[in-house]
Design a protein around this motif. Structure first.
Motif, PDB file in Angstrom:
ATOM      1  N   GLU A  60       0.829  -1.209   0.000  1.00 34.66           N
ATOM      2  CA  GLU A  60       0.000   0.000   0.000  1.00 34.66           C
ATOM      3  C   GLU A  60       0.865   1.261   0.000  1.00 34.66           C
ATOM      4  O   GLU A  60       0.623   2.180  -0.793  1.00 34.66           O
ATOM      5  CB  GLU A  60      -0.929   0.011   1.225  1.00 34.66           C
ATOM      6  N   GLN A  61       1.865   1.309   0.866  1.00 27.94           N
ATOM      7  CA  GLN A  61       2.758   2.476   0.935  1.00 27.94           C
ATOM      8  C   GLN A  61       3.470   2.700  -0.401  1.00 27.94           C
ATOM      9  O   GLN A  61       3.621   3.841  -0.852  1.00 27.94           O
ATOM     10  CB  GLN A  61       3.790   2.299   2.046  1.00 27.94           C
ATOM     11  N   THR A  62       3.904   1.625  -1.037  1.00 26.81           N
ATOM     12  CA  THR A  62       4.611   1.723  -2.316  1.00 26.81           C
ATOM     13  C   THR A  62       3.683   2.240  -3.405  1.00 26.81           C
ATOM     14  O   THR A  62       4.055   3.123  -4.189  1.00 26.81           O
ATOM     15  CB  THR A  62       5.214   0.361  -2.709  1.00 26.81           C
ATOM     16  N   LEU A  63       2.470   1.718  -3.468  1.00 29.20           N
ATOM     17  CA  LEU A  63       1.504   2.183  -4.467  1.00 29.20           C
ATOM     18  C   LEU A  63       1.170   3.660  -4.256  1.00 29.20           C
ATOM     19  O   LEU A  63       1.102   4.433  -5.225  1.00 29.20           O
ATOM     20  CB  LEU A  63       0.237   1.328  -4.430  1.00 29.20           C
ATOM     21  N   ILE A  64       0.989   4.056  -3.011  1.00 36.37           N
ATOM     22  CA  ILE A  64       0.697   5.462  -2.700  1.00 36.37           C
ATOM     23  C   ILE A  64       1.866   6.348  -3.113  1.00 36.37           C
ATOM     24  O   ILE A  64       1.681   7.402  -3.723  1.00 36.37           O
ATOM     25  CB  ILE A  64       0.360   5.629  -1.197  1.00 36.37           C
ATOM     26  N   GLU A  65       3.072   5.935  -2.793  1.00 36.14           N
ATOM     27  CA  GLU A  65       4.265   6.711  -3.168  1.00 36.14           C
ATOM     28  C   GLU A  65       4.368   6.871  -4.682  1.00 36.14           C
ATOM     29  O   GLU A  65       4.610   7.969  -5.196  1.00 36.14           O
ATOM     30  CB  GLU A  65       5.535   6.036  -2.646  1.00 36.14           C
ATOM     31  N   LEU A  66       4.180   5.774  -5.414  1.00 34.82           N
ATOM     32  CA  LEU A  66       4.303   5.831  -6.873  1.00 34.82           C
ATOM     33  C   LEU A  66       3.203   6.690  -7.496  1.00 34.82           C
ATOM     34  O   LEU A  66       3.451   7.396  -8.474  1.00 34.82           O
ATOM     35  CB  LEU A  66       4.304   4.426  -7.463  1.00 34.82           C
ATOM     36  N   ALA A  67       2.004   6.647  -6.928  1.00 32.63           N
ATOM     37  CA  ALA A  67       0.897   7.445  -7.461  1.00 32.63           C
ATOM     38  C   ALA A  67       0.994   8.907  -7.031  1.00 32.63           C
ATOM     39  O   ALA A  67       0.940   9.810  -7.870  1.00 32.63           O
ATOM     40  CB  ALA A  67      -0.440   6.856  -7.003  1.00 32.63           C
ATOM     41  N   ASP A  68       1.154   9.138  -5.738  1.00 34.11           N
ATOM     42  CA  ASP A  68       1.035  10.491  -5.191  1.00 34.11           C
ATOM     43  C   ASP A  68       2.328  11.299  -5.224  1.00 34.11           C
ATOM     44  O   ASP A  68       2.282  12.513  -5.390  1.00 34.11           O
ATOM     45  CB  ASP A  68       0.540  10.431  -3.744  1.00 34.11           C
TER      46      ASP A  68
END
Length: 182
Positions: A60-68
């Protein structure tokens, strides 16, 4: 829609694997995604790669970082989509998505069933977070190719609809679908 083609589209490539993240196993999935995208896309793009453990909070943290933070218009994951206890990539994707895109998973399973009856065990999904489309792929390189080839014709238009960069494909390899009246 952002159409400045002089800038590179950022695409996240995330390998979810306990063993690969510890260096015990060579990451084959991430390079397979990169290779396939290099054949599909003719517009400039830049990969943002990560190799992480099968941990829902970390995914989740990785997906958020890559998106946001990284502003990736497309984030493609590999691994963690099966029924095993540690397979939690779909749960992480769904948890950080604002909109789910179940048609991606449906099509990938349909295509995969032509090759292996255990494709029904795969739980690939897709979702949108802000201006990022996140797509979960299986871990096997041949399945990555089959699934990415199946869904990619819809990806550029989806990214158009969420105000992402214009992605142009090599029409001899993968013809992107965009409505004629757009």
């Amino acid at each position: 829609m952002t159409t400045d083609q002089s800038t590179f589209a950022k695409i996240g490539i995330v390998t979810v694997s306990d063993r690969a993240s510890r260096g015990e196993y060579e990451d084959l999935g991430g390079p397979a995604i990169h290779k396939e995208l290099s054949q599909i896309l003719i517009s400039p793009w830049e990969p943002v790669t990560r190799v992480i453990a099968d941990d829902q909070e970390l995914i989740e943290q990785t997906l958020i970082e890559l998106a946001d933070t990284e502003n990736c218009c497309l984030i493609v994951t590999t691994g963690g989509t099966g029924p095993a206890t540690r397979d939690v990539t779909p749960e992480a994707t769904e948890a950080v998505s604002e909109k789910l895109m179940p048609g991606f998973g449906e099509l990938m399973r349909q295509v995969s069933l032509k090759f292996v009856p255990t494709a029904i065990l795969s739980r690939q999904t897709a979702g949108i977070r802000g201006k990022s489309l996140m797509v979960n792929l299986p871990g096997k390189p041949s399945a990555i190719k089959d699934c990415l080839d199946a869904v990619f014709p819809a990806i550029p238009y989806c990214i158009d609809l969420i105000d992402g960069p214009f992605l142009e494909t090599n029409s001899n390899y993968c013809k992107a679908f965009r409505p004629k009246n757009k």
